[in-house]
Design a protein around this motif. Structure first.
Motif, short mmCIF file in Angstrom:
data_model
loop_
_atom_site.label_atom_id
_atom_site.label_comp_id
_atom_site.label_asym_id
_atom_site.label_seq_id
_atom_site.Cartn_x
_atom_site.Cartn_y
_atom_site.Cartn_z
N SER A 114 78.37 9.62 36.30
CA SER A 114 78.89 10.89 36.78
C SER A 114 78.28 12.06 36.02
N GLU A 115 77.77 13.01 36.77
CA GLU A 115 77.18 14.20 36.17
C GLU A 115 78.21 15.32 36.02
N ALA A 116 79.48 15.01 36.32
CA ALA A 116 80.53 16.02 36.18
C ALA A 116 80.65 16.44 34.71
N SER A 117 80.96 17.70 34.50
CA SER A 117 81.12 18.23 33.16
C SER A 117 82.34 17.60 32.48
N ILE A 118 82.26 17.46 31.17
CA ILE A 118 83.35 16.89 30.37
C ILE A 118 84.66 17.63 30.62
N ASP A 119 84.60 18.94 30.83
CA ASP A 119 85.83 19.72 30.99
C ASP A 119 86.59 19.40 32.27
N THR A 120 86.02 18.56 33.14
CA THR A 120 86.75 18.16 34.34
C THR A 120 87.75 17.03 34.04
N LEU A 121 87.64 16.43 32.85
CA LEU A 121 88.58 15.37 32.47
C LEU A 121 89.89 15.97 32.01
N PRO A 122 91.01 15.33 32.32
CA PRO A 122 92.31 15.86 31.87
C PRO A 122 92.41 15.80 30.35
N GLY A 123 92.94 16.87 29.76
CA GLY A 123 93.19 16.88 28.32
C GLY A 123 91.99 17.26 27.46
N ILE A 124 90.85 17.54 28.07
CA ILE A 124 89.68 17.94 27.31
C ILE A 124 89.55 19.46 27.42
N GLY A 125 89.91 20.13 26.35
CA GLY A 125 89.86 21.59 26.34
C GLY A 125 88.54 22.10 25.80
N VAL A 177 80.77 13.48 32.03
CA VAL A 177 81.75 12.39 32.09
C VAL A 177 81.01 11.05 32.01
N GLY A 178 79.90 10.95 32.70
CA GLY A 178 79.12 9.72 32.68
C GLY A 178 78.63 9.36 31.29
N GLU A 179 78.19 10.35 30.54
CA GLU A 179 77.74 10.08 29.17
C GLU A 179 78.90 9.60 28.30
N LEU A 180 80.07 10.22 28.46
CA LEU A 180 81.24 9.79 27.69
C LEU A 180 81.65 8.37 28.09
N ARG A 181 81.67 8.10 29.39
CA ARG A 181 82.01 6.74 29.84
C ARG A 181 81.03 5.71 29.30
N ALA A 182 79.75 6.07 29.27
CA ALA A 182 78.71 5.14 28.83
C ALA A 182 78.88 4.74 27.36
N ILE A 183 79.27 5.68 26.51
CA ILE A 183 79.42 5.34 25.09
C ILE A 183 80.84 4.96 24.72
N GLY A 184 81.81 5.43 25.52
CA GLY A 184 83.21 5.11 25.28
C GLY A 184 83.88 6.05 24.28
N ALA A 185 85.20 6.02 24.31
CA ALA A 185 86.00 6.91 23.47
C ALA A 185 85.80 6.63 21.99
N VAL A 186 85.70 5.36 21.61
CA VAL A 186 85.59 5.02 20.19
C VAL A 186 84.28 5.54 19.60
N GLU A 187 83.18 5.34 20.28
CA GLU A 187 81.89 5.81 19.78
C GLU A 187 81.86 7.34 19.74
N ALA A 188 82.42 7.98 20.76
CA ALA A 188 82.47 9.45 20.76
C ALA A 188 83.29 9.93 19.56
N TYR A 189 84.42 9.29 19.31
CA TYR A 189 85.26 9.63 18.16
C TYR A 189 84.50 9.43 16.86
N ARG A 190 83.77 8.33 16.74
CA ARG A 190 83.00 8.06 15.53
C ARG A 190 82.01 9.19 15.26
N ARG A 191 81.33 9.63 16.30
CA ARG A 191 80.37 10.72 16.16
C ARG A 191 81.05 12.01 15.73
N LEU A 192 82.20 12.30 16.36
CA LEU A 192 82.93 13.53 16.02
C LEU A 192 83.45 13.48 14.59
N ARG A 193 83.97 12.33 14.17
CA ARG A 193 84.47 12.18 12.79
C ARG A 193 83.34 12.37 11.79
N PHE A 194 82.17 11.87 12.11
CA PHE A 194 81.02 12.03 11.22
C PHE A 194 80.64 13.50 11.12
#
Length: 100
Positions: free
Chosen positions: A2-13, A28-45
């Motif tokens: 999905s090429e939809a912007s991340i801000d189209t997901l509920p709860g993502i401000g 959204v597609g990029e987030l789905r591809a890596i998953g919530a845990v990997e995205a969180y790991r990157r953000l925590r870093f």
């Protein structure tokens, strides 16, 4: 994907969207591809003092299309274990594959 912007997901401000963008996650597609845990790991870093466990819940809930408070307790428990493993890895520091 999905090429939809991340801000189209509920709860993502706008703040979380900005963090994800800095981490190279724009759709959204990029987030789905890596998953919530990997995205969180990157953000925590990137932002260790600003990104909390609630961000992991929010990312997972967004991918599931619900509010993070509505995540099943079993999912929250599994996410807590993932977050704990990420924290422990950060405390240990980088792992090298060769002798120095």
């Amino acid at each position: 994907m999905s090429e939809a912007s991340i801000d189209t997901l509920p709860g993502i401000g706008p703040v979380t969207q900005g963090w994800l963008s800095e981490a190279g996650i724009h759709t959204v597609g990029e987030l789905r591809a890596i998953g919530a845990v990997e995205a969180y790991r990157r953000l925590r870093f990137m932002l260790p003092r600003r990104v909390s466990l609630n961000a992991l819940y929010a990312l997972e809930a967004a991918l599931r299309g619900c509010h993070w408070l509505d995540l099943p307790q079993t999912v929250k428990a599994a996410l807590q274990q993932e977050a704990k493993a990420i924290e422990e890895a950060f405390r240990r520091g980088g792992v090298t594959r060769c002798a120095l």
